[in-house]
Design a protein around this motif. Structure first.
Motif, PDB file in Angstrom:
ATOM      1  N   ASN A  51       0.834  -1.206   0.000  1.00 10.52           N
ATOM      2  CA  ASN A  51       0.000   0.000   0.000  1.00 10.52           C
ATOM      3  C   ASN A  51       0.866   1.253   0.000  1.00 10.52           C
ATOM      4  O   ASN A  51       0.532   2.245  -0.655  1.00 10.52           O
ATOM      5  N   GLY A  54       1.752   1.958  -3.528  1.00  9.54           N
ATOM      6  CA  GLY A  54       0.567   2.399  -4.269  1.00  9.54           C
ATOM      7  C   GLY A  54       0.171   3.817  -3.884  1.00  9.54           C
ATOM      8  O   GLY A  54      -0.132   4.655  -4.750  1.00  9.54           O
ATOM      9  N   GLY A  58      -0.005   7.289  -6.211  1.00  4.75           N
ATOM     10  CA  GLY A  58      -1.146   8.206  -6.249  1.00  4.75           C
ATOM     11  C   GLY A  58      -0.739   9.628  -5.911  1.00  4.75           C
ATOM     12  O   GLY A  58      -1.171  10.593  -6.559  1.00  4.75           O
TER      13      GLY A  58
ATOM     14  N   LEU B 112      -5.301  -7.047 -10.007  1.00  7.91           N
ATOM     15  CA  LEU B 112      -6.264  -6.548  -9.019  1.00  7.91           C
ATOM     16  C   LEU B 112      -5.582  -6.102  -7.729  1.00  7.91           C
ATOM     17  O   LEU B 112      -4.510  -6.584  -7.373  1.00  7.91           O
ATOM     18  N   GLY B 113      -6.232  -5.175  -7.049  1.00 11.69           N
ATOM     19  CA  GLY B 113      -5.742  -4.725  -5.761  1.00 11.69           C
ATOM     20  C   GLY B 113      -4.836  -3.509  -5.820  1.00 11.69           C
ATOM     21  O   GLY B 113      -4.223  -3.141  -4.822  1.00 11.69           O
ATOM     22  N   HIS B 114      -4.752  -2.875  -6.963  1.00 12.57           N
ATOM     23  CA  HIS B 114      -3.896  -1.690  -7.080  1.00 12.57           C
ATOM     24  C   HIS B 114      -4.675  -0.378  -6.959  1.00 12.57           C
ATOM     25  O   HIS B 114      -4.131   0.638  -6.553  1.00 12.57           O
ATOM     26  N   PRO B 117      -5.051   1.367  -3.150  1.00  9.98           N
ATOM     27  CA  PRO B 117      -3.849   2.081  -2.671  1.00  9.98           C
ATOM     28  C   PRO B 117      -3.557   3.352  -3.477  1.00  9.98           C
ATOM     29  O   PRO B 117      -3.274   4.409  -2.892  1.00  9.98           O
ATOM     30  N   ILE B 118      -3.638   3.267  -4.790  1.00  8.66           N
ATOM     31  CA  ILE B 118      -3.367   4.459  -5.607  1.00  8.66           C
ATOM     32  C   ILE B 118      -4.405   5.537  -5.307  1.00  8.66           C
ATOM     33  O   ILE B 118      -4.073   6.714  -5.114  1.00  8.66           O
ATOM     34  N   THR B 148      -3.914  -5.940  -0.346  1.00  4.44           N
ATOM     35  CA  THR B 148      -3.692  -4.503  -0.497  1.00  4.44           C
ATOM     36  C   THR B 148      -4.978  -3.708  -0.276  1.00  4.44           C
ATOM     37  O   THR B 148      -4.927  -2.552   0.142  1.00  4.44           O
ATOM     38  N   GLU B 151      -4.955  -3.128   3.407  1.00  8.70           N
ATOM     39  CA  GLU B 151      -3.917  -2.160   3.780  1.00  8.70           C
ATOM     40  C   GLU B 151      -4.402  -0.742   3.443  1.00  8.70           C
ATOM     41  O   GLU B 151      -4.299   0.184   4.252  1.00  8.70           O
ATOM     42  N   ALA B 152      -4.913  -0.593   2.232  1.00  9.54           N
ATOM     43  CA  ALA B 152      -5.348   0.734   1.780  1.00  9.54           C
ATOM     44  C   ALA B 152      -6.572   1.204   2.563  1.00  9.54           C
ATOM     45  O   ALA B 152      -6.697   2.397   2.884  1.00  9.54           O
ATOM     46  N   PHE B 155      -5.438   2.605   5.754  1.00  8.77           N
ATOM     47  CA  PHE B 155      -4.746   3.875   5.489  1.00  8.77           C
ATOM     48  C   PHE B 155      -5.778   4.993   5.304  1.00  8.77           C
ATOM     49  O   PHE B 155      -5.654   6.084   5.874  1.00  8.77           O
TER      50      PHE B 155
END
Lengths: 302, 276
Positions: A51, A54, A58, B112-114, B117-118, B148, B151-152, B155
């Motif tokens: 993360n 990522g 971003g 998948l899973g990006h 987070p982005i 992820t 995690e994201a 966050f």
């Protein structure tokens, strides 16, 4: 190099309000000054490295220049896909910083070593990897990394300062000059110090030119390649042979038609006896210790 | 409240974009049709109707790229000529979105899973800059299996990213089975609500409902990232594709293509046809 790194990041962060620093929950007793200097631009992303990268992509998309920090294995292997897809393919200014490259974390064990990191990262699109051998290289490299603004990996270790009189040629730094050179040594990262120690042997002193490779992929000037041709060349790196300096350099030399008379690669051998120790222990098992380097160089003089 | 005329217009758009999606897949003789039909209405609501210039839309489920391409074509960001190159050698429109080619496609997706987070990073940057930008991230329900995602999610909660609006295309099917049978319901609204997202459950094919839900969730900043669980049907609009796993993968035969167009015309465009 962590002290030099923290000082340089603090300075860069104070000067440029687009610089963001994200840590994967590491930096105790090392990065507090960075946290204080950057305020909200210092982010602890927690134990969540994928993360972290990522998020960095971003933020870079929105105009920030983002450092992602952890120990080398954690910031390389876990988030390789995030770095490849989210950062490198898009040429984002995201800079991975891995502390303790190679066997740097010694007795911490194999999970904490990064001996395949450059093979993984230097093969990606649009990337540059920086491998300082000497502590005083860290600050100028960081300034260059930010100025370039491209996907980057910085591999930190522990090393002394650069010997006096060093000259830069593309990706290479000429750190020991020989007037009657019988061969060349090219070293990657702080293991260069072992080469310098090996050359203290009076039978070897003054007989070899020594270079460090500071970044991958390599920029090898043609005149430098041809200066090395026809003489023995020893490559020393705390990294596996596959995808490392020796392999990348050999392709360059062969492509340029600059063939050394002998080409010897000393590289990380992994864990050949299945036992663990400090960084010097692992260097010795891999033949990267000063004594073995000296033996190899002596064989070139016979 | 959405008027009858507006609902008719939305339905027409839903039908027209479905026909374009089918045309692309037919031309390419390609799969992922069911995935695109599952989420196109969510894209109409977000990318086409609610995304402002300063906002970002991320299609995290990149395998529904055809749906993204027709929406961007509708917005004029991808020309008809470029759209016609879909799946062909030398195209900028491969099966999954490519990097650095179109303004409306900020990131290449497909693994998948990006997206989350982005998207969290973009939202965090918006907070740091102090602008009023928002980020829409469209994910699949199977995608919430990815570590992820979690995690994201944490966050986003920790950093109070209420400018992040996540939509989960919950059609209940993933790569090789029903989500309930693979890892269970990782797109459970109770779970997401419990960890700190502001959540809503909608009919993912009711564009008006999706729009009103976005407007409601984003009306007042409250420090909570948003998650809209959109109940959808894989292959929505084509009778023989609906809720069928194989339409994650299969291309259409010519006969199937004709039937698919008939289904869409009947369900979405019959009213328009009568009026014409």
């Amino acid at each position: 190099m962590r002290k030099e790194f923290a000082a340089a990041i603090e300075k860069i962060g104070r000067e440029d309000d687009k610089v963001v620093f994200i840590t994967g929950d590491l930096g105790y007793a090392a990065l507090e000054n960075v946290a204080d200097a950057l305020g909200p631009r210092f982010i602890n992303a927690g134990v969540a490295e994928q993360n972290m990268v990522g998020v960095a992509a971003g933020m870079a998309y929105k105009g920030y220049k983002v450092f992602c920090y952890s120990i080398a294995p954690f910031v390389v292997y876990r988030c390789l896909e995030q770095f490849r897809n989210d950062v490198c393919l898009h040429q984002m200014p995201v800079f991975l910083v891995g502390n303790g490259g190679g066997y740097g974390y010694g007795i911490m064990g194999s999970t904490h070593h990064a001996i395949e990191d450059l093979a993984c990262l230097s093969s990606l699109q649009n990337v540059n990897t920086y491998i300082p051998a000497f502590a005083d290289e860290v600050s100028p490299m960081l300034h260059q990394i930010v100025a370039e603004g491209r996907p980057t990996y910085l591999r930190l270790g522990a090393g002394p300062n650069t010997p006096d009189g060093a000259e830069v040629h593309g990706s290479f730094k000429h750190i020991v000059h020989s007037k009657a050179s019988v061969g060349t040594v090219v070293a990657l990262g702080p293991v260069a110090a072992n080469v310098l120690t090996a050359l203290n042997d009076e039978l070897l002193t003054g007989q070899f030119d020594v270079f460090t490779a500071t970044n991958l992929p390599l920029n090898l000037p043609a005149d430098l390649a041809h200066r090395w041709a026809g003489k023995p060349l020893l490559v020393v790196e705390e990294h596996v042979s596959v995808g490392g300096l020796a392999q990348q350099l050999s392709v360059k030399l062969l492509t340029d038609g600059a063939t050394p008379s002998h080409f010897v690669s000393l590289s990380a051998q992994g864990y050949p006896n299945g036992l663990y120790g400090d960084q010097k222990y692992h260097q010795q098992l891999s033949g990267l210790d000063p004594a073995n380097i000296a033996r190899q160089l002596a064989s070139f003089t016979n | 409240m959405t008027s009858t005329t507006e609902i008719t217009d939305l339905q027409t758009l839903q039908g027209q974009l479905r026909l374009k999606i089918l045309s692309l897949y037919n031309q390419a003789h390609a799969g992922h049709i069911g995935c695109s039909l599952s989420c196109v209405d969510l894209m109409i609501a977000t990318l086409v109707l609610r995304k402002r210039e300063q906002d970002t839309f991320l299609l995290s489920k990149g395998h529904a790229a055809a749906s993204l391409y027709v929406c961007l074509n509708h917005l004029g960001e991808i020309s008809d000529e470029v759209l016609a190159t879909y799946y062909l050698n030398g195209t900028t429109l491969p099966a999954h979105p490519a990097p650095n080619k179109h303004k409306g496609i900020p990131f290449a997706t497909g693994s998948l899973g990006h997206g989350l987070p982005i998207g969290s990073g973009i939202a965090q940057a918006g907070k740091l800059t102090g602008d009023d930008s928002r980020v829409f991230v469209l994910m699949s329900d199977g995608e919430t299996n990815e570590g992820t995602t979690w995690e994201a999610a944490h966050f986003a909660i920790q950093h109070e990213l209420d400018n992040l609006i996540v939509l989960v295309d919950k059609n209940g099917l993933q790569g090789f089975g029903q989500t309930a049978d693979v890892l269970g319901d990782t797109a459970s609204v109770q779970t997401w609500n419990a960890i700190g997202f502001e959540t809503a459950v909608v009919d993912g094919h009711n564009v008006a409902e999706v729009l009103s839900t976005i407007d409601r969730l984003t009306a007042t900043p409250n420090g909570k990232p948003k998650l809209i669980i959109a109940k959808t049907v894989k292959g929505k609009g084509v009778s023989y594709m609906e809720n069928r796993l194989e339409w994650h993968y299969l291309p259409m035969t010519e006969t199937q293509y004709e039937q698919a167009k008939d289904d869409v015309n009947e369900r979405y465009l019959a009213l328009t046809t009568v009026q014409e």
